[in-house]
Design a protein around this motif. Structure first.
Motif, PDB file in Angstrom:
ATOM      1  N   UNK A  89      88.360  87.220  32.544  1.00 45.23           N
ATOM      2  CA  UNK A  89      88.949  86.605  31.474  1.00 45.23           C
ATOM      3  C   UNK A  89      87.492  86.108  30.663  1.00 45.23           C
ATOM      4  N   UNK A  90      87.767  86.331  29.096  1.00 40.86           N
ATOM      5  CA  UNK A  90      86.799  85.993  28.094  1.00 40.86           C
ATOM      6  C   UNK A  90      86.619  84.320  28.032  1.00 40.86           C
ATOM      7  N   UNK A  91      87.379  83.829  28.803  1.00 44.47           N
ATOM      8  CA  UNK A  91      87.476  82.009  28.490  1.00 44.47           C
ATOM      9  C   UNK A  91      87.139  81.505  29.811  1.00 44.47           C
ATOM     10  N   UNK A  92      86.735  80.348  29.580  1.00 42.37           N
ATOM     11  CA  UNK A  92      86.152  79.437  30.809  1.00 42.37           C
ATOM     12  C   UNK A  92      87.674  78.737  31.183  1.00 42.37           C
ATOM     13  N   UNK A  93      87.523  78.305  32.266  1.00 47.50           N
ATOM     14  CA  UNK A  93      88.674  77.666  33.104  1.00 47.50           C
ATOM     15  C   UNK A  93      89.305  76.592  32.034  1.00 47.50           C
ATOM     16  N   UNK A  94      90.732  76.306  32.085  1.00 49.35           N
ATOM     17  CA  UNK A  94      91.308  75.451  31.303  1.00 49.35           C
ATOM     18  C   UNK A  94      91.738  76.158  29.882  1.00 49.35           C
ATOM     19  N   UNK A  95      91.851  77.093  29.588  1.00 49.94           N
ATOM     20  CA  UNK A  95      92.135  77.778  28.485  1.00 49.94           C
ATOM     21  C   UNK A  95      93.775  78.084  28.481  1.00 49.94           C
ATOM     22  N   UNK A  96      94.462  78.383  29.714  1.00 50.15           N
ATOM     23  CA  UNK A  96      95.930  78.463  29.901  1.00 50.15           C
ATOM     24  C   UNK A  96      96.329  77.018  29.460  1.00 50.15           C
ATOM     25  N   UNK A  97      95.813  76.071  30.044  1.00 55.86           N
ATOM     26  CA  UNK A  97      96.324  74.521  29.921  1.00 55.86           C
ATOM     27  C   UNK A  97      96.387  74.312  28.557  1.00 55.86           C
ATOM     28  N   UNK A  98      95.367  74.731  27.743  1.00 59.58           N
ATOM     29  CA  UNK A  98      94.966  74.472  26.232  1.00 59.58           C
ATOM     30  C   UNK A  98      96.046  75.193  25.350  1.00 59.58           C
ATOM     31  N   UNK A  99      96.394  76.302  25.977  1.00 61.46           N
ATOM     32  CA  UNK A  99      97.520  77.010  25.102  1.00 61.46           C
ATOM     33  C   UNK A  99      98.858  76.443  25.454  1.00 61.46           C
ATOM     34  N   UNK A 100      99.079  75.964  26.601  1.00 62.10           N
ATOM     35  CA  UNK A 100     100.282  75.156  26.865  1.00 62.10           C
ATOM     36  C   UNK A 100     100.412  74.047  26.054  1.00 62.10           C
ATOM     37  N   UNK A 101      99.345  73.095  25.883  1.00 66.28           N
ATOM     38  CA  UNK A 101      99.284  71.807  25.033  1.00 66.28           C
ATOM     39  C   UNK A 101      99.606  72.279  23.675  1.00 66.28           C
ATOM     40  N   UNK A 102      98.732  73.200  23.023  1.00 68.30           N
ATOM     41  CA  UNK A 102      98.977  73.684  21.646  1.00 68.30           C
ATOM     42  C   UNK A 102     100.250  74.317  21.309  1.00 68.30           C
ATOM     43  N   UNK A 103     100.798  75.288  22.155  1.00 65.08           N
ATOM     44  CA  UNK A 103     102.060  75.724  22.226  1.00 65.08           C
ATOM     45  C   UNK A 103     103.262  74.732  21.899  1.00 65.08           C
ATOM     46  N   UNK A 104     103.069  73.988  22.736  1.00 61.62           N
ATOM     47  CA  UNK A 104     104.240  72.714  23.067  1.00 61.62           C
ATOM     48  C   UNK A 104     104.167  71.886  21.655  1.00 61.62           C
ATOM     49  N   UNK A 105     102.982  71.756  21.150  1.00 61.84           N
ATOM     50  CA  UNK A 105     102.742  70.798  19.824  1.00 61.84           C
ATOM     51  C   UNK A 105     103.395  71.765  18.763  1.00 61.84           C
TER      52      UNK A 105
END
Length: 144
Positions: A89-105
């Motif tokens: 992955x090109x991202x650090x840990x936590x990217x999926x949770x960030x996408x979930x939070x922002x997608x929910x918003x």
């Protein structure tokens, strides 16, 4: 095994020498009681399941590789386990949770704006959210 090691080495170099911010776009469309949310890469299943849990819609359709491809979006648990997707992955840990939070918003913005009766609202609604994912810390900017 060698491919995974090379991919992980590439990831380490990118994270160390790459840009501090990688921008990606989440896109949402609402048509009546149905919402479609586009994710620009390959999200883990749990991302889609968490987004689908947002209340207020009859159906939520998460779509991958929408408006670009930024690679894998592993969950924190995948980073902890050290599987292939997390290693490349090109991202650090936590990217999926960030996408979930922002997608929910993004999805909740449709619900919160449901009282507006403009022609645009009656036909469909389109939201575009620009995420800034910093390698060292989270930063978010939105366009709605």
């Amino acid at each position: 095994m060698l491919t995974t090691i090379v991919a992980e080495a590439r990831r380490m170099v990118l994270l160390e020498n790459g840009p501090d911010i990688l921008n990606m776009n989440l896109t949402g469309i609402k048509i009546g009681p149905i919402a479609i949310i586009g994710i620009p890469g390959e999200p883990f299943t749990k991302i889609g399941l968490e987004l689908k849990a947002t209340e207020g819609f009859d159906m939520i359709l998460p779509c991958c590789t929408a408006n670009g491809y930024e690679g894998y979006f592993p969950m924190q648990s995948a980073f902890d386990e050290g599987g292939y997707e997390a290693r490349v992955s090109n991202f650090k840990a936590g990217v999926a949770e960030h996408i979930i939070a922002e997608g929910t918003k993004l999805l909740e913005a449709y619900i919160n704006n449901s009282s507006q009766k403009t022609l645009r609202r009656l036909i469909s609604q389109f939201l575009h959210l620009r995420l800034s994912w910093q390698i060292r810390q989270v930063s978010i900017s939105g366009i709605m």
